[in-house]
Design a protein around this motif. Structure first.
Motif, PDB file in Angstrom:
ATOM      1  N   UNK A   1       0.833  -1.202   0.000  1.00 15.88           N
ATOM      2  CA  UNK A   1       0.000   0.000   0.000  1.00 15.88           C
ATOM      3  C   UNK A   1       0.866   1.249   0.000  1.00 15.88           C
ATOM      4  N   UNK A   2       1.925   1.224   0.800  1.00 18.03           N
ATOM      5  CA  UNK A   2       2.840   2.370   0.883  1.00 18.03           C
ATOM      6  C   UNK A   2       3.512   2.618  -0.466  1.00 18.03           C
ATOM      7  N   UNK A   3       3.945   1.546  -1.130  1.00 17.52           N
ATOM      8  CA  UNK A   3       4.567   1.684  -2.456  1.00 17.52           C
ATOM      9  C   UNK A   3       3.592   2.284  -3.462  1.00 17.52           C
ATOM     10  N   UNK A   4       2.363   1.780  -3.444  1.00 14.66           N
ATOM     11  CA  UNK A   4       1.345   2.303  -4.359  1.00 14.66           C
ATOM     12  C   UNK A   4       1.109   3.780  -4.112  1.00 14.66           C
ATOM     13  N   UNK A   5       1.105   4.154  -2.831  1.00 19.99           N
ATOM     14  CA  UNK A   5       0.898   5.545  -2.464  1.00 19.99           C
ATOM     15  C   UNK A   5       2.017   6.417  -3.025  1.00 19.99           C
ATOM     16  N   UNK A   6       3.259   5.922  -2.883  1.00 21.45           N
ATOM     17  CA  UNK A   6       4.416   6.658  -3.401  1.00 21.45           C
ATOM     18  C   UNK A   6       4.355   6.793  -4.917  1.00 21.45           C
ATOM     19  N   UNK A   7       3.980   5.713  -5.607  1.00 24.28           N
ATOM     20  CA  UNK A   7       3.871   5.757  -7.066  1.00 24.28           C
ATOM     21  C   UNK A   7       2.804   6.751  -7.498  1.00 24.28           C
ATOM     22  N   UNK A   8       1.681   6.725  -6.796  1.00 26.84           N
ATOM     23  CA  UNK A   8       0.591   7.647  -7.119  1.00 26.84           C
ATOM     24  C   UNK A   8       1.043   9.088  -6.947  1.00 26.84           C
ATOM     25  N   UNK A   9       1.752   9.338  -5.850  1.00 27.08           N
ATOM     26  CA  UNK A   9       2.255  10.679  -5.567  1.00 27.08           C
ATOM     27  C   UNK A   9       3.201  11.144  -6.673  1.00 27.08           C
ATOM     28  N   UNK A  10       4.136  10.252  -7.062  1.00 20.59           N
ATOM     29  CA  UNK A  10       5.113  10.588  -8.105  1.00 20.59           C
ATOM     30  C   UNK A  10       4.413  10.894  -9.427  1.00 20.59           C
ATOM     31  N   UNK A  11       3.414  10.088  -9.746  1.00 19.28           N
ATOM     32  CA  UNK A  11       2.667  10.271 -10.982  1.00 19.28           C
ATOM     33  C   UNK A  11       1.938  11.620 -10.958  1.00 19.28           C
ATOM     34  N   UNK A  12       1.350  11.939  -9.825  1.00 19.50           N
ATOM     35  CA  UNK A  12       0.628  13.200  -9.653  1.00 19.50           C
ATOM     36  C   UNK A  12       1.576  14.386  -9.858  1.00 19.50           C
TER      37      UNK A  12
END
Length: 63
Positions: free
Chosen positions: A38-49
């Motif tokens: 979940x933490x990794x997904x959150x980081x990826x989402x943030x980077x994409x944003x």
């Protein structure tokens, strides 16, 4: 000749039991890494944003 019905059922039961055990093991492993995932997904989402925001800013700068 044909195997007896009970022999067939016994084989099937054993197979189902193995499947169940395998599933439990996999599920446990999956649950164990859940927070990390979940933490990794959150980081990826943030980077994409961030990338989207930067791209928008670049486009806005051109006009």
């Amino acid at each position: 000749g044909l195997p007896r019905h009970s022999a067939v059922m016994e084989r099937l039961r054993r197979r189902i039991e193995l499947c169940r055990r395998h599933h439990s093991t996999c599920e446990a492993r999956y649950e164990a890494v859940s927070p990390e995932r979940l933490e990794l997904e959150r980081q990826h989402t943030f980077a994409l944003h961030q990338r989207c925001i930067q791209a928008k800013a670049k486009r806005a700068g051109k006009h």
